[in-house]
Design a protein around this motif. Structure first.
Motif, short mmCIF file in Angstrom:
data_model
loop_
_atom_site.label_atom_id
_atom_site.label_comp_id
_atom_site.label_asym_id
_atom_site.label_seq_id
_atom_site.Cartn_x
_atom_site.Cartn_y
_atom_site.Cartn_z
N GLY A 12 0.68 -1.20 -0.05
CA GLY A 12 0.05 0.08 0.05
C GLY A 12 0.69 1.37 0.09
O GLY A 12 0.32 2.29 0.14
N THR A 17 1.82 2.01 -8.40
CA THR A 17 1.77 3.36 -8.65
C THR A 17 3.03 3.99 -9.34
O THR A 17 2.87 4.39 -10.75
CB THR A 17 1.17 4.13 -7.69
OG1 THR A 17 0.04 3.59 -7.09
CG2 THR A 17 0.79 5.96 -8.27
N GLU A 219 -6.07 7.05 -11.45
CA GLU A 219 -6.27 5.74 -11.26
C GLU A 219 -7.80 5.35 -11.22
O GLU A 219 -7.96 4.19 -11.70
CB GLU A 219 -5.87 5.39 -9.61
CG GLU A 219 -5.94 4.10 -9.06
CD GLU A 219 -5.34 3.78 -7.85
OE1 GLU A 219 -4.30 3.39 -7.83
OE2 GLU A 219 -6.27 3.92 -6.93
#
Ligand code: ADP
Ligand code: SF4
Ligand code: MG
Length: 287
Positions: A12, A17, A219
């Motif tokens: 996380g 990303t 996203e």
């Protein structure tokens, strides 16, 4: 020869990303990029492919059919090659198996020879102390390791554990460390914390990336910032990071802090954070 990079970090924290924005930025520079998701979550490459996940290597193997390269390598944004190692069925079996199996299969099928990528990015879950997850460090899979970390103490603990892993394999041809990618850097004190951690562990910072709404908005559309908001400041920061990673030939063994020292270090920063909050008047009294 390809530049093989492994990106580790706590779950996380922003590995996928960062990895997918890096892949997109590198492909924009004209490079052939392959991104291999090595997290049982199997969502590493989603933002390179419109938000949809591709079948993982393990799932494809489990189906029992004859495997073609096209069953495991998928093209994403700007020709980035996407692979997901996959994981065990929830609650059963070995979580590291996906990485081992996927890398074996990619080699067996001559995937690297066929596509000749200039850069291969392994996006690896790194807060698991487990044999399988250290594979990209060992056995000549990657040569350079980065970690995505924030100033959050759990993220820093995970980075420190990774440093221990690198140090352990360094004398046997393991991959070496090339830098910390500092993510979610918005306040000056967050940079101070991560800079100090780098100083303490004799490591370097490869780049600072702020937390940005552009990431969230991209996203939501299943895209990287590079694709969805190429003119944004955030996209420029990812391109800058891509260029500096491409030019970064640093490779070294980090000096992780021993557990007790890390604890003392974290406590002293938490005192500073508390004092700062009190000065801002956010807390009436301290403990
Ligand atoms: P990991 O791969 O390390 O598990 P992800 O890349 O999936 O983490 O990121 C977790 C969440 O945090 C995602 O929803 C992602 O959009 C968000 N995130 C990561 N980095 C940033 C950033 N710099 N700005 C805004 N959101 C971010
Ligand atoms: Fe699998 Fe070994 Fe990791 Fe356990 S430690 S999950 S057996 S790779
Ligand atoms: Mg991920």
């Amino acid at each position: 020869k390809a530049r093989n990079i492994a990106i580790y970090g706590k779950g996380g924290i922003g590995k996928s990303t960062t990895s997918s924005n890096l892949s997109a930025a590198l492909s924009d520079l004209g490079l052939k990029v392959m991104q291999i998701g090595c997290d049982p979550k199997s969502d590493s490459t989603n933002n390179l492919r419109g938000g949809k996940s591709i079948p993982s290597v393990l799932d494809t193997l489990r189906s029992g059919k004859r495997i073609e390269i096209s069953d495991i390598v998928y093209e994403g944004f700007n020709g980035v090659l996407c692979v997901e190692a996959g994981g065990p069925e929830p609650g059963v079996g070995c979580a590291g198996r996906g990485i081992i199996t996927a890398i074996e299969l990619l080699r067996q099928k001559n995937v690297f020879k066929e596509f000749k990528p200039d850069v291969v990015i392994y996006d690896v879950l790194g807060d698991v102390v487990c044999g399988g997850f250290s594979i990209p460090i060992r056995e000549g899979v990657a040569e350079q390791v980065y970690t995505v970390a924030s100033s959050d103490f759990m993220a820093i603990y995970a980075a420190n554990n990774l440093f221990k892993g690198i140090r352990k394999y360094a004398n046997n041809g393991g991959a070496l460390f090339s830098g910390i990618i500092a993510n979610s850097m918005n306040q000056p004190i967050q940079k101070e914390i991560i800079n100090d951690f780098a100083l303490q562990t004799k490591t370097t910072i490869a780049g600072f990336i702020p937390r940005s709404l552009d990431v969230t908005r991209s996203e939501l559309r299943g895209q990287t910032v590079i694709e969805h908001a190429p003119e944004s400041e955030q996209a420029e920061l990812y391109r800058e990071l891509a260029r500096s990673i491409l030019n970064n030939d640093k490779k070294y063994v980090p000096a992780p802090l021993e557990s007790e020292k890390l604890k003392i270090w974290a406590e002293s920063w938490s005192d500073i954070l508390l004092r700062e909050r009190e000065q801002k008047g956010q807390v009436k009294h301290s403990i």
